[in-house]
Design an enzyme around this catalytic site. Structure first.
Site, PDB file in Angstrom:
ATOM      1  N   MET A 324       0.831  -1.206   0.000  1.00  0.00           N
ATOM      2  CA  MET A 324       0.000   0.000   0.000  1.00  0.00           C
ATOM      3  C   MET A 324       0.868   1.260   0.000  1.00  0.00           C
ATOM      4  O   MET A 324       0.672   2.166  -0.813  1.00  0.00           O
ATOM      5  CB  MET A 324      -0.948  -0.004   1.207  1.00  0.00           C
ATOM      6  CG  MET A 324      -1.843   1.221   1.306  1.00  0.00           C
ATOM      7  SD  MET A 324      -2.942   1.489  -0.109  1.00  0.00           S
ATOM      8  CE  MET A 324      -4.324   0.447   0.330  1.00  0.00           C
ATOM      9  N   VAL A 401      -0.606  -0.354   9.846  1.00  0.00           N
ATOM     10  CA  VAL A 401      -1.583  -1.423  10.040  1.00  0.00           C
ATOM     11  C   VAL A 401      -2.919  -0.868  10.557  1.00  0.00           C
ATOM     12  O   VAL A 401      -2.954   0.111  11.302  1.00  0.00           O
ATOM     13  CB  VAL A 401      -0.998  -2.489  10.997  1.00  0.00           C
ATOM     14  CG1 VAL A 401      -0.782  -1.919  12.389  1.00  0.00           C
ATOM     15  CG2 VAL A 401      -1.894  -3.721  11.066  1.00  0.00           C
ATOM     16  N   GLU A 402      -4.025  -1.484  10.124  1.00  0.00           N
ATOM     17  CA  GLU A 402      -5.383  -1.016  10.447  1.00  0.00           C
ATOM     18  C   GLU A 402      -5.736  -1.377  11.887  1.00  0.00           C
ATOM     19  O   GLU A 402      -6.557  -2.261  12.152  1.00  0.00           O
ATOM     20  CB  GLU A 402      -6.383  -1.625   9.445  1.00  0.00           C
ATOM     21  CG  GLU A 402      -7.798  -1.092   9.536  1.00  0.00           C
ATOM     22  CD  GLU A 402      -7.994   0.295   8.927  1.00  0.00           C
ATOM     23  OE1 GLU A 402      -9.134   0.754   8.911  1.00  0.00           O
ATOM     24  OE2 GLU A 402      -7.013   0.931   8.494  1.00  0.00           O
ATOM     25  N   LYS A 407      -2.235   3.199  14.933  1.00  0.00           N
ATOM     26  CA  LYS A 407      -2.395   4.420  14.133  1.00  0.00           C
ATOM     27  C   LYS A 407      -2.310   5.664  15.024  1.00  0.00           C
ATOM     28  O   LYS A 407      -1.646   6.641  14.666  1.00  0.00           O
ATOM     29  CB  LYS A 407      -3.727   4.393  13.372  1.00  0.00           C
ATOM     30  CG  LYS A 407      -3.711   3.482  12.138  1.00  0.00           C
ATOM     31  CD  LYS A 407      -5.000   3.605  11.343  1.00  0.00           C
ATOM     32  CE  LYS A 407      -4.992   2.720  10.110  1.00  0.00           C
ATOM     33  NZ  LYS A 407      -4.085   3.194   9.057  1.00  0.00           N
ATOM     34  N   SER A 429      -9.546   2.505   6.380  1.00  0.00           N
ATOM     35  CA  SER A 429     -10.774   2.123   5.683  1.00  0.00           C
ATOM     36  C   SER A 429     -11.961   2.018   6.638  1.00  0.00           C
ATOM     37  O   SER A 429     -13.107   2.004   6.195  1.00  0.00           O
ATOM     38  CB  SER A 429     -10.571   0.796   4.952  1.00  0.00           C
ATOM     39  OG  SER A 429     -10.123  -0.196   5.838  1.00  0.00           O
ATOM     40  N   HIS A 450      -8.578   7.996   2.240  1.00  0.00           N
ATOM     41  CA  HIS A 450      -8.750   6.554   2.043  1.00  0.00           C
ATOM     42  C   HIS A 450      -8.514   6.170   0.588  1.00  0.00           C
ATOM     43  O   HIS A 450      -9.333   6.454  -0.282  1.00  0.00           O
ATOM     44  CB  HIS A 450     -10.164   6.153   2.494  1.00  0.00           C
ATOM     45  CG  HIS A 450     -10.463   4.697   2.296  1.00  0.00           C
ATOM     46  ND1 HIS A 450     -11.741   4.228   2.097  1.00  0.00           N
ATOM     47  CD2 HIS A 450      -9.655   3.602   2.259  1.00  0.00           C
ATOM     48  CE1 HIS A 450     -11.700   2.916   1.947  1.00  0.00           C
ATOM     49  NE2 HIS A 450     -10.447   2.518   2.030  1.00  0.00           N
TER      50      HIS A 450
END
Length: 717
Positions: A324, A401-402, A407, A429, A450
């Protein structure tokens, strides 16, 4: 001056050559009704001047003529057939008048000559282009065919096969390609364009070039042997249908029109074109595709307006490398904004740089770039293991990382290392922007950005406004996304933002069908072949990753428990618990392998059916209409809720988000175009039929009111 109007000027040059210059008052020349009328009057003035020996067409703009004025189309196409046909016939009188002048004519083409612009140059005897030119007939992308003689003149100029390829694909052609097939007669540097055109025109006036034979060929039937014609059109039909499919009738109509008109002169061939144009202009496909074009212009217009408020972005940074991060870095660097790619691990940086290199190498292989440009783009990406190079960034994109805690920690950390006015964004997301903003001292300079995976292919970027995000922050991120070549839409913060919020009700509808015994492969087939999605829901979940889907589903259930909360295990849970994550580990609903050419291959897997049968019982068949209704109703209602709640600003932006972010079938135009075409009252009646399935199937009060008033969303907007 022979003639002057707000769009066209005609003057007499030396040697009695008339110079007709397209020079509209806006930024581009386009063929609206006013310009067609002006061209008609200009040609009458030229024809009445007996001293004129030749005519040169030019443009005072950076583009020759970008095409017809598409903003006039929807209103025009809603007219009675007789009115629309009359408009076509009257416009074609003008193009014929240009073609029939009693002396040689030439077009000097700079920039875009598309649609009606291309049809204009085809009506002249000669065509000279400069290296900036792009020529083509893109009408099939709007669900129609050329209406000003494009299907008549192009085959007679470049040959049937070349014309079929150009018109059915709708692609712009580079000037080198146009020269190769004879669409233009010379290719020159921009500074030589007018002098080269004048020289060629003078040669024609002096009878050194045979303009009469060229013109006669365009007025006559195609010179194609009968057997060759049969083979050519039969081959074309097969090839075009394979690409266009059943949902897009315009490309096949092009083949049919050129075939029918092959043995006719100009007058007869134009009648065939007009009838086909008339028929296609009235289709829902044309309404939808023209709607998408207009929506795209609206969104781009908003982005351009945002550029006036925006802070200038000279450099950027992305936190988190990998696939990404590498994709974001590639996109930024390749569009001219240098970017730092920061990570805590060297292998991740290597992966990110490898991704950017792979994408650039693919561009070189396709001839869209060269090694020197590739090196320049890579030099615009600076890998870093610490924050030192990030300090100069005007915009930072966090793409780690989500996970909210990770974050939040990274965002708080980077705020300490960037300038006071640097803008910070999160490529999340699902995680609330308002929640992440709490980790920052200056939340007004923060918003969501996003990107969709894969970054280089997906055109959409959701710019998520948090409750503290300043107008300058949002405008700057919109402008940066546009500079990256993306289509940004601004949405307000909520679980899933806009695209994922409307996607997961669709997945819930799919899961409900599986719980009732439906076959996931049968659902995919219906949603792909009949509704028109590029992937059915099972395949899409495999591509997204069922672990990712499982996590996002939990976020949505927490955010909207009354509609998206689950009472028991569903198909996504079943796959997740069996560690079938989709393409990433080669097993999800389907199993994946690599074929002989090294491409991913999808096959049915008995294990999937066993797992689902063990949870939900025996399989049973469902009608296509029920499959479409049960998957689409939840998505449609949730999209309407997003508009009503102000998450998305307009039906146009919602539809662009769905088409560009999810691959919603373009021929259906997006949810709101689909609703308007179907009729809101008809949709409400259909949804009521399935209301017993739960909150996702229950329409809003505002929808009922609109249905009762026989209203529509685009009319209302």
């Amino acid at each position: 001056m022979i003639y002057q109007s707000p769009t066209i000027e005609v003057e007499l040059l030396e040697d009695n050559i008339a110079h007709l210059c397209f020079n509209a008052q806006g930024s581009v020349n386009k063929f609206d009704r006013e310009t067609i009328d002006s061209l008609n009057a200009a040609l009458d003035s030229i024809k009445q001047n007996n001293s004129i020996k030749g005519l040169m067409l030019t443009s005072a703009k950076p583009a020759f003529i970008v095409g017809a004025d598409i903003t006039e189309f929807l209103g025009l196409f809603a007219e009675e057939d007789a009115v629309l046909l009359s408009w076509l016939e009257e416009a074609n009188v003008v193009f014929n008048k240009l073609e029939d002048l009693p002396f040689p004519t030439i077009s000097a083409i700079n920039g875009f000559a598309l649609g009606a612009g291309c049809e204009t140059i085809l009506a002249t005897d000669f065509r000279v282009a400069d290296t900036t030119a792009r020529i083509g007939l893109p009408e099939t992308k709007l669900g129609i065919i050329p209406g000003f003689g494009g299907t008549v003149r192009l085959p007679r100029v470049v040959g049937t096969d070349n014309a079929l390829e150009w018109i059915t694909s709708g692609k712009d052609q580079r000037p080198e390609a146009a020269l190769n097939v004879g669409a233009i007669d010379a290719l020159v540097a921009p500074e030589q364009l007018q002098s080269a055109a004048l020289k060629m025109l003078k040669d024609a006036i002096a009878e050194k070039l045979d303009w009469q034979t060229r013109r006669a060929k365009k007025l006559a039937p195609l010179t194609l042997p009968k057997l060759e014609a049969m083979m050519s059109f039969a081959t074309a039909k097969g090839m075009v249908f394979k690409v266009a499919g059943k949902h897009y009738p315009a490309p096949m109509a092009v083949v049919s029109v050129i075939e029918k008109a092959a043995q006719l002169d100009r007058a007869g061939a134009l009648k065939v074109e007009h009838q086909a144009f008339l028929k296609l202009a009235k289709t829902e496909v044309a309404q939808s595709l023209i709607g998408i074009f207009l929506n795209d212009q609206l969104v781009k217009g908003k982005a351009k307006k945002a550029g006036k408020l925006a802070k200038k972005v000279n450099s950027a940074a992305v936190l988190g490398a990998g696939i990404m991060g590498g994709g974001i870095a590639y996109q930024s660097a390749s569009k001219g904004t240098p970017i730092v790619m920061k990570d805590i691990a060297q292998p991740a940086l290597d992966l990110g740089l490898g991704e950017a290199s792979k994408l650039l190498a693919a561009q070189v292989k396709r001839g869209r770039s060269n090694p020197a440009k590739m090196a320049a783009v890579l030099n615009n990406i600076t890998p870093a293991l610490d924050y030192a190079p990030v300090k100069a960034a005007d915009v930072v994109v966090e793409a780690v990382v989500e996970h909210p805690k990770v974050k939040s920690m990274v965002l708080a950390e980077v705020e300490e290392h960037v300038s006071e006015d640097a803008i910070i964004t999160s490529n999340t997301s699902t995680i609330s922007i308002n929640l992440l903003a709490k980790s920052l001292k200056k939340p007004e300079r923060f918003c969501g950005m996003h990107f969709f995976n894969p970054v280089h292919k997906m055109p959409l970027v959701e710019v998520i406004r948090g409750e503290h995000s300043s107008d300058e922050t949002v405008a700057s991120v919109v402008a940066y996304a546009s500079k990256m070549g993306k289509t940004p839409i601004v949405v307000n913060d909520c679980p899933g933002f806009f695209v994922n919020r409307v996607l997961f009700p669709y997945f819930a509808g799919f899961s409900g069908l599986l719980a009732d015994g439906a076959d996931f492969a049968a659902i995919d087939k219906v949603m792909e072949k009949q509704f028109g999605w590029p992937m059915g829901p099972a395949y899409l979940l495999d591509v997204v990753g069922l672990d990712t889907g499982h996590h996002a589903q939990a976020v949505m259930a927490e955010g909207f428990p009354e509609r998206m909360g689950k009472t028991g295990k569903d198909a996504i849970d079943v796959m997740f618990e069996a560690e079938r994550f989709g393409q990433k580990n080669n097993k999800g609903f389907y199993q994946y392998s690599v074929d002989r050419r090294g491409k991913p291959k999808k096959d049915l897997d008995p294990t999937s059916y066993e797992l689902l049968q063990g949870e939900f019982g025996e399989r049973k068949a469902f009608e296509s209409d029920e499959i479409i209704a049960r998957t689409m109703i939840p998505m449609i209602i949730e999209t309407v809720r997003c508009l009503e709640e102000g998450i998305i600003a307009s039906p146009a932006e919602a539809d662009m988000g769905l088409v560009y972010g999810l691959g919603f079938p373009p021929f259906r135009g997006g949810v709101f175009r689909y609703l308007d075409t179907m009729g809101v009252a008809n949709f409400v009646a259909l949804a009521d039929k399935y209301a017993h399935l739960g909150g996702l199937y229950q329409v809003t009060d505002a929808m009922r009111e609109l249905a009762a008033n026989n209203g529509s969303y685009y009319q209302q907007a």
